[in-house]
Design a protein around this motif. Structure first.
Motif, PDB file in Angstrom:
ATOM      1  N   PRO A  11      -0.604   1.199 -11.691  1.00 29.59           N
ATOM      2  CA  PRO A  11      -1.681   1.087 -10.703  1.00 29.59           C
ATOM      3  C   PRO A  11      -1.119   1.080  -9.280  1.00 29.59           C
ATOM      4  O   PRO A  11      -0.072   0.484  -9.008  1.00 29.59           O
ATOM      5  CB  PRO A  11      -2.330  -0.253 -11.056  1.00 29.59           C
ATOM      6  CG  PRO A  11      -2.053  -0.430 -12.513  1.00 29.59           C
ATOM      7  CD  PRO A  11      -0.696   0.165 -12.734  1.00 29.59           C
ATOM      8  N   VAL A  12      -1.795   1.762  -8.392  1.00 28.79           N
ATOM      9  CA  VAL A  12      -1.344   1.875  -7.007  1.00 28.79           C
ATOM     10  C   VAL A  12      -2.396   1.272  -6.090  1.00 28.79           C
ATOM     11  O   VAL A  12      -3.563   1.109  -6.461  1.00 28.79           O
ATOM     12  CB  VAL A  12      -1.060   3.337  -6.623  1.00 28.79           C
ATOM     13  CG1 VAL A  12       0.096   3.887  -7.433  1.00 28.79           C
ATOM     14  CG2 VAL A  12      -2.312   4.189  -6.807  1.00 28.79           C
ATOM     15  N   LEU A  13      -1.971   0.953  -4.875  1.00 30.83           N
ATOM     16  CA  LEU A  13      -2.839   0.318  -3.891  1.00 30.83           C
ATOM     17  C   LEU A  13      -2.994   1.239  -2.691  1.00 30.83           C
ATOM     18  O   LEU A  13      -2.006   1.682  -2.101  1.00 30.83           O
ATOM     19  CB  LEU A  13      -2.244  -1.035  -3.459  1.00 30.83           C
ATOM     20  CG  LEU A  13      -2.997  -1.801  -2.362  1.00 30.83           C
ATOM     21  CD1 LEU A  13      -4.416  -2.137  -2.807  1.00 30.83           C
ATOM     22  CD2 LEU A  13      -2.239  -3.084  -2.003  1.00 30.83           C
ATOM     23  N   LEU A  14      -4.225   1.511  -2.334  1.00 28.37           N
ATOM     24  CA  LEU A  14      -4.549   2.337  -1.174  1.00 28.37           C
ATOM     25  C   LEU A  14      -5.175   1.451  -0.109  1.00 28.37           C
ATOM     26  O   LEU A  14      -6.201   0.806  -0.348  1.00 28.37           O
ATOM     27  CB  LEU A  14      -5.520   3.457  -1.569  1.00 28.37           C
ATOM     28  CG  LEU A  14      -6.175   4.230  -0.424  1.00 28.37           C
ATOM     29  CD1 LEU A  14      -5.133   4.961   0.422  1.00 28.37           C
ATOM     30  CD2 LEU A  14      -7.226   5.209  -0.957  1.00 28.37           C
ATOM     31  N   GLY A  15      -4.559   1.410   1.060  1.00 32.62           N
ATOM     32  CA  GLY A  15      -5.127   0.687   2.192  1.00 32.62           C
ATOM     33  C   GLY A  15      -5.688   1.677   3.194  1.00 32.62           C
ATOM     34  O   GLY A  15      -4.951   2.468   3.774  1.00 32.62           O
ATOM     35  N   THR A  36       0.834  -1.192   0.000  1.00 33.31           N
ATOM     36  CA  THR A  36       0.000   0.000   0.000  1.00 33.31           C
ATOM     37  C   THR A  36       0.873   1.249   0.000  1.00 33.31           C
ATOM     38  O   THR A  36       1.984   1.247   0.535  1.00 33.31           O
ATOM     39  CB  THR A  36      -0.925   0.025   1.221  1.00 33.31           C
ATOM     40  OG1 THR A  36      -0.140   0.094   2.416  1.00 33.31           O
ATOM     41  CG2 THR A  36      -1.795  -1.221   1.266  1.00 33.31           C
ATOM     42  N   ASP A  37       0.373   2.321  -0.574  1.00 39.18           N
ATOM     43  CA  ASP A  37       1.098   3.589  -0.627  1.00 39.18           C
ATOM     44  C   ASP A  37       0.913   4.327   0.703  1.00 39.18           C
ATOM     45  O   ASP A  37      -0.201   4.705   1.069  1.00 39.18           O
ATOM     46  CB  ASP A  37       0.564   4.436  -1.790  1.00 39.18           C
ATOM     47  CG  ASP A  37       1.418   5.667  -2.041  1.00 39.18           C
ATOM     48  OD1 ASP A  37       1.437   6.559  -1.168  1.00 39.18           O
ATOM     49  OD2 ASP A  37       2.054   5.741  -3.107  1.00 39.18           O
ATOM     50  N   ASP A  38       2.012   4.523   1.429  1.00 36.38           N
ATOM     51  CA  ASP A  38       1.931   5.143   2.759  1.00 36.38           C
ATOM     52  C   ASP A  38       1.420   6.578   2.697  1.00 36.38           C
ATOM     53  O   ASP A  38       0.626   7.003   3.543  1.00 36.38           O
ATOM     54  CB  ASP A  38       3.303   5.119   3.439  1.00 36.38           C
ATOM     55  CG  ASP A  38       3.652   3.755   3.990  1.00 36.38           C
ATOM     56  OD1 ASP A  38       2.755   2.888   4.040  1.00 36.38           O
ATOM     57  OD2 ASP A  38       4.826   3.542   4.371  1.00 36.38           O
ATOM     58  N   ALA A  39       1.868   7.341   1.703  1.00 30.61           N
ATOM     59  CA  ALA A  39       1.451   8.746   1.614  1.00 30.61           C
ATOM     60  C   ALA A  39      -0.043   8.856   1.334  1.00 30.61           C
ATOM     61  O   ALA A  39      -0.742   9.680   1.937  1.00 30.61           O
ATOM     62  CB  ALA A  39       2.254   9.466   0.530  1.00 30.61           C
ATOM     63  N   LEU A  40      -0.553   8.029   0.424  1.00 31.86           N
ATOM     64  CA  LEU A  40      -1.985   8.027   0.164  1.00 31.86           C
ATOM     65  C   LEU A  40      -2.761   7.593   1.404  1.00 31.86           C
ATOM     66  O   LEU A  40      -3.818   8.153   1.730  1.00 31.86           O
ATOM     67  CB  LEU A  40      -2.309   7.105  -1.007  1.00 31.86           C
ATOM     68  CG  LEU A  40      -1.799   7.516  -2.397  1.00 31.86           C
ATOM     69  CD1 LEU A  40      -2.191   6.462  -3.423  1.00 31.86           C
ATOM     70  CD2 LEU A  40      -2.342   8.885  -2.790  1.00 31.86           C
TER      71      LEU A  40
END
Length: 742
Positions: A483-487, A442-446
């Motif tokens: 593509p990015v992953l948001l948790g 997961t992207d920490d900043a997002l």
């Protein structure tokens, strides 16, 4: 920078509305150097300015509006002054610029006047910029907005200078260069777009420490329903706390209808899902403590005893990768929790936390016969309550805390997929393999921006988080990112008033397209080992060590498994990932948990009395029993004299029932053998079977049986005197005759 400012922002708003005096747009000039910050603000104790756009994306023919919050935690008021808003002259090139210093070339947006901010107070102002007075922003993209406040000199003759920054998306990313604000040239057609995968947690609010009551389920389910609806639109992956499933199944036919419908909908959903560890416990902390298997609940009968179940229920197949309910490293591997959800007593533990209370259901303590003969239906097994065969074998440890030991523990527990934060890996891919485990990154900043958008206590905080999230996604889209992953943060979703709000925001961004986790391309990543705070580990280790002492006391209960299941559920809640954050104040939570443990360790005991006097040769001596446990106890009480001065006629009292968290009185017949002196009785409390012994104490008794003899002699003499006086008076009346009375 905005995340740091949002973290400094306090709760609450004292609102005052500002009337902005708008200035005409100016040409791009370097921003004036900000005045030195107030001295006390360097340590976070001074005033803070928070700035956020009301709408994070500015589209065609739209006015701008900013929420400005000035917080003053100091003891002196902040004088009123002038607020100026400026916007960067050019859009940012990448996400790294969001964390850098504000651009030097800016355009003036607006000016406004703020009134005085009282000591330990806040004020909220709204600054609007009409569309016609916007600066000529030619390029679509992300812009930084800086607010500068300079107060009047005030009584002390000292100015206060504050600044805050935020960001906004001017139209959509990737719009054709040279477009103007009113040109009507949309950006979505020219935008390359961004595929976004999302992990959506479905978890209980932090105030629930074990399982929810029926009343709590009725309150929570509407938010879960909405969250599930929005998750379907985003093709999200669900991360489910097993307590959600078990908490609904535990009431059988007595569960609220809305909760039953939600569980059916969840079971029939086609979205990929996986179970978190029970209570969202942190596998990384368990690995750091040396556990060889993951902690799991031992029994949930302490809640399901309130349910209504059919005589027999087929046992479903447990899901793949579900850890067994045995203790890790033996019974000493688990302990209590911070502020327990007391499903038997309804006692409150810790600040702001409430327990799942059978008392709310019209019951308190056990529902079994007080004579020690259990009377209850067949309760569902742990596997029946926790079964989730459609779930993936995945785990989600605390962000940034995973190391090789954590991955090994998860693999040994049958969990082959792990969710990591981007700060825990080397590489930019959102999916890959690390040490024979599949990793989703997961992207920490997002995630931090989404957390601020959900968890902000005030509207400006939430708006600032939404603006940052939109800006980062816009920059990723314009840069042509993979593509990015948001948790979504589990603690933020659990306690948010509108947990689906961030998914609504994602759906409104026209440059995003939903993507399932399976669509994330694999790349090369390596583990960047994290760790768990040592002070947190010490507190967890101490709590775990107390579990065996508490569960041993279950031998005095009508149903010993109630206490062991209750204590294990408390422990797992104490291990929750929400306490891994440095700002979680885990020391306070652990102190509350330790206090509750001390209450439970009281078990069933005798309340000692300081002055018990025996003034007769025989009497029935009262012995007060206290049950500190949240479940009904059935004990054997044995009494013996501490010296030959007393004789106890009945020494053993079997099957003494003491209700949960209440007192009971036992009358012990005793006889004194001396006229006066000091003695006592030795009281022993044990399980109904006689073993183990949970309490032994000597109650002091002062013997004053001579007082009884003296009192009898005094009464006898008085009776004789009264009889003699009455006889003498009658004789005199008769001797005097009819006229003798006068």
């Amino acid at each position: 920078m905005r995340a740091a400012l949002a973290a400094l922002l306090a709760l609450g708003i004292i609102g005052t509305s500002a009337s902005p005096a708008l200035a005409r747009p100016a040409a791009a000039v370097p921003a004036p150097a900000p005045a030195p910050a107030q001295e006390e603000g360097t340590d976070g104790s001074g005033p803070v300015l928070v700035l956020a756009p009301r709408e994070s994306v500015i589209r065609e023919n739209t006015d701008l509006a900013f929420e400005v919050l000035l917080r003053n935690p100091g003891e002196d008021p902040v004088p009123g002054g002038r607020l100026e808003l400026r916007i960067s002259a050019a859009p940012l090139r990448d996400a790294a610029a969001l964390d850098a210093a504000p651009p030097s070339a800016t355009l003036r947006l607006a000016e406004s006047t703020l009134g005085e901010t009282a000591a330990e107070g806040e004020q909220l102002a709204t600054v609007s910029v009409p569309q016609a007075e916007l600066p000529p922003l030619s390029d679509a993209g992300v812009y930084v907005v800086e607010g500068s406040f300079v107060s009047d000199a005030g009584d002390a003759g000292k100015e206060v200078s504050l600044s805050g920054t935020t960001s906004l998306v001017w139209r959509s990313p990737g719009a054709a260069a040279g477009g103007t604000a009113g040109s009507g040239e949309g950006a979505s057609a020219a935008s390359p777009g961004l595929r976004l995968a999302v992990i959506v947690p479905i978890v209980l609010p932090s105030e629930i420490r074990t399982l929810p009551t029926r009343r709590q389920l009725e309150e929570i389910v509407p938010a879960w329903d909405e969250l599930l609806t929005r998750a379907r639109a985003q093709e999200a992956t669900l991360a489910i706390d097993p307590r959600v499933i078990a908490g609904i199944r535990a009431y059988g036919a007595d569960v609220p209808e809305s909760a039953s419908r939600f569980l059916t909908r969840l079971e029939q959903s086609t979205l990929p899902s996986f179970l978190l560890q029970f209570a969202d416990a942190d596998p990384a902390a368990q690995a750091a403590l040396g556990y060889t298997s993951l902690l799991a609940p031992s029994s949930l009968d302490f809640v399901s005893r309130f349910g209504d179940f059919e005589p027999s229920t087929p046992s479903p197949t447990p899901r793949s990768g579900t850890p067994k309910p045995e203790d890790a490293n033996g019974s000493e591997a688990a302990g209590g929790s911070s502020a327990s959800d007391d499903a038997a007593s309804g006692a409150q533990e810790g600040s702001g936390s409430t327990d799942a209370t059978p008392g709310e259901e019209g019951e308190k303590g056990d529902d079994d016969a007080q004579d020690g003969t259990p009377s209850r239906p067949q309760l569902p097994s742990l596997d029946e309550l926790l079964s989730w065969p459609q779930g993936l074998a995945a785990a989600w440890p605390a962000n940034g805390a995973v190391d090789s030991e954590t991955l090994a523990l998860l693999r040994d527990s049958g969990l082959s997929t792990v969710v990591l934060g981007s700060g825990n890996v080397e590489g930019s891919a959102s999916r890959g393999r690390i040490e024979r485990s599949e990793a989703l990154v997961t992207d920490d900043a997002l995630g931090a921006a989404a957390r601020a958008a959900l968890a902000g206590a005030t509207e400006p905080e939430r708006a600032a988080g939404a603006a940052e999230l939109s800006s980062r996604l816009a920059l990723a889209a314009s840069g042509g990112s993979d593509p990015v992953l948001l948790g979504l943060d589990r603690g933020a979703v659990a306690d948010a008033s509108e947990p689906a709000a961030v998914l609504d925001l994602l759906a409104s961004l026209d440059w995003l397209s939903p993507a399932p986790v399976s669509a994330l391309p694999e790349g090369d990543i390596e583990l960047r080992a994290g760790g768990t705070d040592e002070s947190r580990l010490e507190l967890l280790r101490a709590a775990a060590a107390r579990e065996s002492s508490i569960t041993e006391l279950g031998a005095v209960l009508v149903h010993p498994e109630y206490l062991s299941g209750y204590q294990r559920a408390r422990l797992l809640d104490l291990f929750a990932t929400r306490y891994a954050d440095a700002e979680a104040e885990f020391e306070t939570v652990a102190a509350q948990f330790r206090e509750r443990d001390s209450e439970l360790l009281g078990g069933v005991r005798v309340i000692s009395t300081e002055h018990t006097q025996l003034v007769g040769s025989s009497t029935r001596l009262p012995v007060q029993l206290r049950n500190a446990l949240p479940f009904d106890a059935l004990v054997t009480v044995e009494v013996a004299p501490s010296s030959a001065a007393l004789a106890v006629e009945e020494r053993r009292f079997a099957d003494v029932a003491v209700a949960a968290e209440s007192n009971d009185r036992l009358l012990v017949p005793v006889r004194s053998r001396v006229s006066s002196g000091e003695s006592g009785i030795v009281v022993t409390v044990s399980a109904a079977s006689g073993d183990p012994t949970v309490f032994t104490s000597t109650l002091p008794v002062t013997i004053r049986s001579s007082f009884e003899t003296i009192a009898l002699w005094v009464l006898g003499v008085l009776a004789a005197l009264l009889l003699g006086f009455g006889t003498w008076r009658s004789v005199r009346r008769r001797a005097a005759g009819p006229g003798g009375a006068e």
